[in-house]
Design a protein around this motif. Structure first.
Motif, PDB file in Angstrom:
ATOM      1  N   LEU A   1     -17.307  -6.993  12.427  1.00 38.73           N
ATOM      2  CA  LEU A   1     -17.285  -6.341  11.109  1.00 38.73           C
ATOM      3  C   LEU A   1     -16.492  -5.037  11.187  1.00 38.73           C
ATOM      4  O   LEU A   1     -15.745  -4.703  10.268  1.00 38.73           O
ATOM      5  CB  LEU A   1     -18.708  -6.037  10.636  1.00 38.73           C
ATOM      6  CG  LEU A   1     -19.576  -7.236  10.286  1.00 38.73           C
ATOM      7  CD1 LEU A   1     -20.953  -6.770   9.873  1.00 38.73           C
ATOM      8  CD2 LEU A   1     -18.928  -8.027   9.156  1.00 38.73           C
ATOM      9  N   SER A   2     -16.640  -4.314  12.303  1.00 39.55           N
ATOM     10  CA  SER A   2     -15.922  -3.049  12.464  1.00 39.55           C
ATOM     11  C   SER A   2     -14.413  -3.285  12.436  1.00 39.55           C
ATOM     12  O   SER A   2     -13.673  -2.494  11.864  1.00 39.55           O
ATOM     13  CB  SER A   2     -16.295  -2.379  13.780  1.00 39.55           C
ATOM     14  OG  SER A   2     -17.676  -2.133  13.805  1.00 39.55           O
TER      15      SER A   2
ATOM     16  N   ALA B   1       0.849  -1.211   0.000  1.00 34.36           N
ATOM     17  CA  ALA B   1       0.000   0.000   0.000  1.00 34.36           C
ATOM     18  C   ALA B   1       0.878   1.253   0.000  1.00 34.36           C
ATOM     19  O   ALA B   1       0.435   2.321  -0.407  1.00 34.36           O
ATOM     20  CB  ALA B   1      -0.929  -0.007   1.202  1.00 34.36           C
TER      21      ALA B   1
ATOM     22  N   ILE C   1     -12.756  -5.681  10.897  1.00 39.72           N
ATOM     23  CA  ILE C   1     -12.370  -5.950   9.510  1.00 39.72           C
ATOM     24  C   ILE C   1     -12.350  -4.634   8.729  1.00 39.72           C
ATOM     25  O   ILE C   1     -11.416  -4.357   7.974  1.00 39.72           O
ATOM     26  CB  ILE C   1     -13.346  -6.962   8.875  1.00 39.72           C
ATOM     27  CG1 ILE C   1     -13.187  -8.311   9.569  1.00 39.72           C
ATOM     28  CG2 ILE C   1     -13.105  -7.088   7.378  1.00 39.72           C
ATOM     29  CD1 ILE C   1     -14.210  -9.338   9.136  1.00 39.72           C
ATOM     30  N   ASP C   2     -13.394  -3.812   8.929  1.00 41.80           N
ATOM     31  CA  ASP C   2     -13.455  -2.502   8.272  1.00 41.80           C
ATOM     32  C   ASP C   2     -12.221  -1.672   8.601  1.00 41.80           C
ATOM     33  O   ASP C   2     -11.662  -1.008   7.734  1.00 41.80           O
ATOM     34  CB  ASP C   2     -14.703  -1.727   8.724  1.00 41.80           C
ATOM     35  CG  ASP C   2     -15.958  -2.165   7.983  1.00 41.80           C
ATOM     36  OD1 ASP C   2     -15.820  -2.833   6.936  1.00 41.80           O
ATOM     37  OD2 ASP C   2     -17.067  -1.835   8.441  1.00 41.80           O
TER      38      ASP C   2
ATOM     39  N   TRP D   1      -9.223  -2.651   9.460  1.00 43.76           N
ATOM     40  CA  TRP D   1      -8.026  -3.142   8.786  1.00 43.76           C
ATOM     41  C   TRP D   1      -8.039  -2.698   7.315  1.00 43.76           C
ATOM     42  O   TRP D   1      -7.018  -2.211   6.801  1.00 43.76           O
ATOM     43  CB  TRP D   1      -7.903  -4.677   8.880  1.00 43.76           C
ATOM     44  CG  TRP D   1      -6.580  -5.118   8.339  1.00 43.76           C
ATOM     45  CD1 TRP D   1      -5.379  -5.100   9.003  1.00 43.76           C
ATOM     46  CD2 TRP D   1      -6.303  -5.553   7.005  1.00 43.76           C
ATOM     47  NE1 TRP D   1      -4.387  -5.501   8.160  1.00 43.76           N
ATOM     48  CE2 TRP D   1      -4.920  -5.796   6.932  1.00 43.76           C
ATOM     49  CE3 TRP D   1      -7.080  -5.767   5.878  1.00 43.76           C
ATOM     50  CZ2 TRP D   1      -4.289  -6.238   5.772  1.00 43.76           C
ATOM     51  CZ3 TRP D   1      -6.460  -6.207   4.718  1.00 43.76           C
ATOM     52  CH2 TRP D   1      -5.088  -6.441   4.669  1.00 43.76           C
ATOM     53  N   LEU D   2      -9.175  -2.842   6.645  1.00 46.13           N
ATOM     54  CA  LEU D   2      -9.272  -2.443   5.233  1.00 46.13           C
ATOM     55  C   LEU D   2      -9.096  -0.934   5.076  1.00 46.13           C
ATOM     56  O   LEU D   2      -8.467  -0.481   4.122  1.00 46.13           O
ATOM     57  CB  LEU D   2     -10.616  -2.887   4.641  1.00 46.13           C
ATOM     58  CG  LEU D   2     -10.749  -4.387   4.369  1.00 46.13           C
ATOM     59  CD1 LEU D   2     -12.196  -4.743   4.061  1.00 46.13           C
ATOM     60  CD2 LEU D   2      -9.851  -4.815   3.210  1.00 46.13           C
TER      61      LEU D   2
ATOM     62  N   LEU E   1     -18.813  -5.969   2.179  1.00 48.61           N
ATOM     63  CA  LEU E   1     -18.979  -5.591   3.587  1.00 48.61           C
ATOM     64  C   LEU E   1     -20.007  -4.469   3.739  1.00 48.61           C
ATOM     65  O   LEU E   1     -20.781  -4.462   4.692  1.00 48.61           O
ATOM     66  CB  LEU E   1     -17.633  -5.146   4.172  1.00 48.61           C
ATOM     67  CG  LEU E   1     -16.635  -6.280   4.448  1.00 48.61           C
ATOM     68  CD1 LEU E   1     -15.258  -5.719   4.754  1.00 48.61           C
ATOM     69  CD2 LEU E   1     -17.112  -7.153   5.604  1.00 48.61           C
TER      70      LEU E   1
ATOM     71  N   MET F   1      -7.311   1.034   7.007  1.00 52.87           N
ATOM     72  CA  MET F   1      -5.889   1.313   7.205  1.00 52.87           C
ATOM     73  C   MET F   1      -5.142   1.110   5.877  1.00 52.87           C
ATOM     74  O   MET F   1      -4.326   1.939   5.467  1.00 52.87           O
ATOM     75  CB  MET F   1      -5.359   0.366   8.293  1.00 52.87           C
ATOM     76  CG  MET F   1      -3.893   0.485   8.639  1.00 52.87           C
ATOM     77  SD  MET F   1      -2.810  -0.460   7.534  1.00 52.87           S
ATOM     78  CE  MET F   1      -3.382  -2.155   7.832  1.00 52.87           C
ATOM     79  N   LEU F   2      -5.474  -0.003   5.199  1.00 54.02           N
ATOM     80  CA  LEU F   2      -4.820  -0.332   3.925  1.00 54.02           C
ATOM     81  C   LEU F   2      -5.153   0.732   2.874  1.00 54.02           C
ATOM     82  O   LEU F   2      -4.277   1.211   2.144  1.00 54.02           O
ATOM     83  CB  LEU F   2      -5.336  -1.690   3.454  1.00 54.02           C
ATOM     84  CG  LEU F   2      -4.487  -2.453   2.449  1.00 54.02           C
ATOM     85  CD1 LEU F   2      -3.156  -2.810   3.078  1.00 54.02           C
ATOM     86  CD2 LEU F   2      -5.185  -3.730   2.011  1.00 54.02           C
ATOM     87  N   ARG F   3      -6.420   1.108   2.818  1.00 54.99           N
ATOM     88  CA  ARG F   3      -6.866   2.086   1.819  1.00 54.99           C
ATOM     89  C   ARG F   3      -6.249   3.466   2.095  1.00 54.99           C
ATOM     90  O   ARG F   3      -5.875   4.170   1.159  1.00 54.99           O
ATOM     91  CB  ARG F   3      -8.403   2.150   1.828  1.00 54.99           C
ATOM     92  CG  ARG F   3      -8.997   2.941   0.690  1.00 54.99           C
ATOM     93  CD  ARG F   3     -10.474   2.708   0.567  1.00 54.99           C
ATOM     94  NE  ARG F   3     -10.776   1.354   0.140  1.00 54.99           N
ATOM     95  CZ  ARG F   3     -10.618   0.915  -1.109  1.00 54.99           C
ATOM     96  NH1 ARG F   3     -10.174   1.723  -2.053  1.00 54.99           N
ATOM     97  NH2 ARG F   3     -10.912  -0.335  -1.419  1.00 54.99           N
TER      98      ARG F   3
ATOM     99  N   ARG G   1     -23.367  -4.356   5.998  1.00 55.96           N
ATOM    100  CA  ARG G   1     -23.579  -3.299   6.986  1.00 55.96           C
ATOM    101  C   ARG G   1     -24.893  -2.549   6.711  1.00 55.96           C
ATOM    102  O   ARG G   1     -25.616  -2.188   7.638  1.00 55.96           O
ATOM    103  CB  ARG G   1     -22.377  -2.344   6.981  1.00 55.96           C
ATOM    104  CG  ARG G   1     -22.370  -1.361   8.124  1.00 55.96           C
ATOM    105  CD  ARG G   1     -21.030  -0.684   8.261  1.00 55.96           C
ATOM    106  NE  ARG G   1     -20.007  -1.604   8.682  1.00 55.96           N
ATOM    107  CZ  ARG G   1     -19.864  -2.068   9.931  1.00 55.96           C
ATOM    108  NH1 ARG G   1     -20.717  -1.674  10.872  1.00 55.96           N
ATOM    109  NH2 ARG G   1     -18.903  -2.897  10.239  1.00 55.96           N
TER     110      ARG G   1
END
Lengths: 112, 112
Positions: free
Chosen positions: B74-75, A23, B77-78, B80-81, A81, B83-85, A85
């Motif tokens: 779910l939060s 990234a 996972i969100d 982590w994604l 996701l 952070m990557l984005r 949600r």
């Protein structure tokens, strides 16, 4: 992209760390192997899994083969996701509406 | 919650479909088994994987054991994604700044 393969590829901490590194910008297998203190073949195997899952792409640049993140794959995961949600939020909204309705009708009863 | 277990649990289309169903509200194993045309033991196995991964919880209600989604999983996972984005976006911003700088200095050269 295949969500099964994408989620399966993400289920490994080293592969998530490789994605986090990518990234920040392109990197070759050799550059990726260094901070992870892993052999190049081990990194190559992870790169193959990430690439097969559509999460990264590899381009040819002379003798180098730098890897980069495939942002559209992340978008597809985000979409899935977000759908989940949204359904959850709509369900909460319905419950809120139902509770408000129950509260109103019990107040009306009290006023009778 | 364990991201390895969560992503691994998500890597199966039936388990993703069960989560989509549960986003609409609680359901028992029997209620889940019906639309999926699966045996109850097969659904129970998927429920166990989702529960061990922290993606769903099961409560006791008399003889019923309804399952529900665990939104905090779910939060995670969100997060982590996201952070990557964010890292990816910051990297694009840096590239944009670099390209703008190169453009400016080449324009200055043309004016000399």
């Amino acid at each position: 992209m295949n969500l099964d393969a994408a989620f399966s590829a993400l289920a490994d901490p080293t592969r998530r760390a490789i994605l986090t590194r990518l990234a920040l910008g392109e990197a070759t297998v050799m550059e990726l192997a260094r901070p992870f203190d892993m052999s190049q073949p081990a990194v190559s195997r992870h790169i193959r899994v990430l690439s097969d899952a559509g999460l990264i792409t590899q381009r040819v640049d002379g003798t180098r083969r730098p890897c980069k993140l495939a942002p559209e794959a992340l978008s597809e995961i985000d979409r899935w996701l977000a759908m989940l949600r949204d359904a959850l939020t709509r369900n909460y909204d319905r419950l809120d509406a139902l509770l408000a309705e129950m509260k109103n009708s019990s107040e009306e009863k009290n006023h009778e």
